[in-house]
Design an enzyme around this catalytic site. Sequence first.
Site, PDB file in Angstrom:
ATOM      1  N   GLY A   1      62.088  23.979  53.612  1.00 51.13           N
ATOM      2  CA  GLY A   1      62.005  25.250  52.918  1.00 51.13           C
ATOM      3  C   GLY A   1      61.397  25.085  51.543  1.00 51.13           C
ATOM      4  O   GLY A   1      60.863  24.034  51.186  1.00 51.13           O
ATOM      5  N   ALA A   2      61.475  26.147  50.756  1.00 47.19           N
ATOM      6  CA  ALA A   2      60.977  26.129  49.382  1.00 47.19           C
ATOM      7  C   ALA A   2      61.755  27.140  48.565  1.00 47.19           C
ATOM      8  O   ALA A   2      62.243  28.149  49.090  1.00 47.19           O
ATOM      9  CB  ALA A   2      59.488  26.454  49.329  1.00 47.19           C
TER      10      ALA A   2
ATOM     11  N   LYS B   1      60.460  34.231  48.727  1.00 45.48           N
ATOM     12  CA  LYS B   1      60.063  32.972  48.090  1.00 45.48           C
ATOM     13  C   LYS B   1      58.569  32.940  47.726  1.00 45.48           C
ATOM     14  O   LYS B   1      58.133  32.035  47.024  1.00 45.48           O
ATOM     15  CB  LYS B   1      60.391  31.792  49.014  1.00 45.48           C
ATOM     16  CG  LYS B   1      61.859  31.729  49.431  1.00 45.48           C
ATOM     17  CD  LYS B   1      62.773  31.577  48.243  1.00 45.48           C
ATOM     18  CE  LYS B   1      64.244  31.731  48.579  1.00 45.48           C
ATOM     19  NZ  LYS B   1      64.718  31.102  49.776  1.00 45.48           N
TER      20      LYS B   1
ATOM     21  N   GLU C   1      63.109  14.526  49.648  1.00 42.33           N
ATOM     22  CA  GLU C   1      62.185  15.468  50.270  1.00 42.33           C
ATOM     23  C   GLU C   1      60.738  15.038  50.031  1.00 42.33           C
ATOM     24  O   GLU C   1      59.905  15.061  50.948  1.00 42.33           O
ATOM     25  CB  GLU C   1      62.423  16.876  49.724  1.00 42.33           C
ATOM     26  CG  GLU C   1      63.719  17.504  50.230  1.00 42.33           C
ATOM     27  CD  GLU C   1      64.076  18.805  49.560  1.00 42.33           C
ATOM     28  OE1 GLU C   1      64.983  19.487  50.051  1.00 42.33           O
ATOM     29  OE2 GLU C   1      63.467  19.142  48.523  1.00 42.33           O
TER      30      GLU C   1
ATOM     31  N   SER D   1      69.439  25.830  53.274  1.00 38.53           N
ATOM     32  CA  SER D   1      69.979  26.817  54.198  1.00 38.53           C
ATOM     33  C   SER D   1      68.977  27.225  55.275  1.00 38.53           C
ATOM     34  O   SER D   1      69.361  27.473  56.426  1.00 38.53           O
ATOM     35  CB  SER D   1      70.448  28.054  53.419  1.00 38.53           C
ATOM     36  OG  SER D   1      69.391  28.591  52.643  1.00 38.53           O
TER      37      SER D   1
END
Length: 224
Positions: free
Chosen positions: A82-83, A121, A103, A30
């Site tokens: 992202g993470a 995060k 990834e 996202s």
Amino acid sequence: MDQDALKALVGQAALAYVKPHSILGVGTGSTVNKFIEALAQAAIPLQGAVSSSEASTALLQQAGIAVLPASEVQALDWYIDGADEIDANGCMIKGGGAALTREKIVADLAARFLCIADGSKRVQTLGAFPLPVEVVPMAAAQIVRRFAALGGQASVRLREGQPLVTDNGMHIVDVRGLRIIEPLALENEISAWPGVVTVGIFARHRASVCLLGTAEGVQTLQWD
């Protein structure tokens, strides 16, 4: 700002790392979707992108960005993704979107990893988020038992009551109850288990820079 706004904030901030006429590595999820939206609006001229998932490929193509096969690209300056969690050393848990293998392949092509994430995060110790592991279906039960021996509670990820099938035709095992004190050592150990395709610990491919979205704005963390 809500979480969606923070993701949009770091997606926009990541544009500062995009060099015109370069080839980008692009992740999945996202937050990356917000980056792709910002990239499309900025109209920065690119040679193309190497994508980590079918979902990101579709969004990039909709934005008019050529998606290149990884086999045709020798190196990338940046991989942007992202993470699910990131610690104080730039080590991450990834794979909530079930794209961890591709990834990690694209991250391996890149000289540097730019992590874009909202402030929730950032953690002191990895493991509160369930650790994803992509596995050969035949080995899933055996890998669940291996994690039980380490004190983890592992289960095969389901979608509509059936095991989720990744873009690679594999399954995902999610592991709860781990405190990952030594990410690189655990990544190396799990990677050696028969049937493991990829473990979602990104320590060998840790972030070089993280743009963290907070209520005060974008915080930049840097490790090299």
